[in-house]
Design a protein around this motif. Structure first.
Motif, mmCIF file in Angstrom:
data_model
loop_
_atom_site.group_PDB
_atom_site.id
_atom_site.type_symbol
_atom_site.label_atom_id
_atom_site.label_comp_id
_atom_site.label_asym_id
_atom_site.label_seq_id
_atom_site.Cartn_x
_atom_site.Cartn_y
_atom_site.Cartn_z
ATOM 1 N N ILE A 42 40.150 20.783 46.453
ATOM 2 C CA ILE A 42 38.702 20.951 46.498
ATOM 3 C C ILE A 42 38.305 21.593 47.812
ATOM 4 C CG2 ILE A 42 36.476 19.754 46.346
ATOM 5 C CD1 ILE A 42 38.214 19.388 43.821
ATOM 6 N N ARG A 43 37.480 22.629 47.721
ATOM 7 C CA ARG A 43 36.905 23.278 48.900
ATOM 8 C C ARG A 43 35.393 23.279 48.741
ATOM 9 N NH1 ARG A 43 41.704 25.918 47.866
ATOM 10 N NH2 ARG A 43 43.057 26.203 49.671
ATOM 11 N N ILE A 44 34.679 22.946 49.821
ATOM 12 C CA ILE A 44 33.228 22.822 49.771
ATOM 13 C C ILE A 44 32.612 23.732 50.830
ATOM 14 C CG2 ILE A 44 31.298 21.208 50.049
ATOM 15 C CD1 ILE A 44 33.700 19.083 49.391
ATOM 16 N N ARG A 45 31.562 24.476 50.401
ATOM 17 C CA ARG A 45 30.882 25.362 51.344
ATOM 18 C C ARG A 45 29.502 25.726 50.814
ATOM 19 N NH1 ARG A 45 33.488 30.782 53.756
ATOM 20 N NH2 ARG A 45 32.621 30.404 55.804
ATOM 21 N N ASP A 46 28.488 25.591 51.674
ATOM 22 C CA ASP A 46 27.126 26.052 51.398
ATOM 23 C C ASP A 46 26.567 25.560 50.063
ATOM 24 O OD1 ASP A 46 27.232 27.452 53.810
ATOM 25 O OD2 ASP A 46 27.969 29.273 52.839
ATOM 26 N N GLY A 47 26.754 24.275 49.756
ATOM 27 C CA GLY A 47 26.186 23.716 48.533
ATOM 28 C C GLY A 47 26.968 24.006 47.271
ATOM 29 N N ALA A 72 36.400 14.787 40.844
ATOM 30 C CA ALA A 72 37.161 15.113 42.050
ATOM 31 C C ALA A 72 36.260 15.750 43.103
ATOM 32 C CB ALA A 72 38.330 16.031 41.713
ATOM 33 N N ILE A 73 35.375 16.634 42.674
ATOM 34 C CA ILE A 73 34.437 17.280 43.596
ATOM 35 C C ILE A 73 33.509 16.240 44.217
ATOM 36 C CG2 ILE A 73 32.424 18.808 43.701
ATOM 37 C CD1 ILE A 73 33.923 20.604 41.626
ATOM 38 N N GLU A 74 33.012 15.322 43.401
ATOM 39 C CA GLU A 74 32.115 14.283 43.908
ATOM 40 C C GLU A 74 32.824 13.357 44.891
ATOM 41 O OE1 GLU A 74 30.424 12.587 40.350
ATOM 42 O OE2 GLU A 74 28.998 14.254 40.141
ATOM 43 N N ILE A 75 34.083 13.052 44.637
ATOM 44 C CA ILE A 75 34.869 12.227 45.560
ATOM 45 C C ILE A 75 35.052 12.960 46.887
ATOM 46 C CG2 ILE A 75 37.188 11.292 45.984
ATOM 47 C CD1 ILE A 75 37.279 10.660 42.929
ATOM 48 N N ALA A 76 35.418 14.234 46.822
ATOM 49 C CA ALA A 76 35.688 15.002 48.037
ATOM 50 C C ALA A 76 34.438 15.309 48.845
ATOM 51 C CB ALA A 76 36.400 16.310 47.675
#
Length: 100
Positions: A42-47, A72-76
């Protein structure tokens, strides 16, 4: 045997791209999360979040994979996935986040 050497370089190039992020997430550190037997980076950036499924699954279906990727996204991220914002296929998904 010498005839097959020309296959090695393309095979190596293809295999190195299996876990490569979209350019939007290129310099973002990945978090590894496993949900119900599916493993994602999972990679998160700018919403937005990108989920790349990294394990082998025989004939994965979007209907099975999307909910696992959303979890998985919500966990990360600690954020909620906005309903109906997830796009992609069973290997790579992108979703918009609600981080209120």
């Amino acid at each position: 045997m010498k005839r097959f050497y020309w296959l090695i370089i393309p095979a190596v190039i293809l295999l190195t791209g299996c876990d490569s992020p979209h350019p939007r997430f290129a310099r973002v550190e990945a978090q590894k999360v496993t949900v119900d037997g599916s493993t994602f980076k999972i990679r998160i950036r700018d919403g937005y979040a990108e989920a790349i499924r990294t394990n082998f699954e025989r004939l994965p279906k979007i209907g099975d994979t999307f909910p696992k990727a959303a979890k998985a996204i919500e966990i990360a991220s600690g954020c909620k996935v906005i309903p109906n914002s997830m796009k992609g296929d069973p290997a790579l998904m992108v979703a918009k986040l609600d981080c209120k």
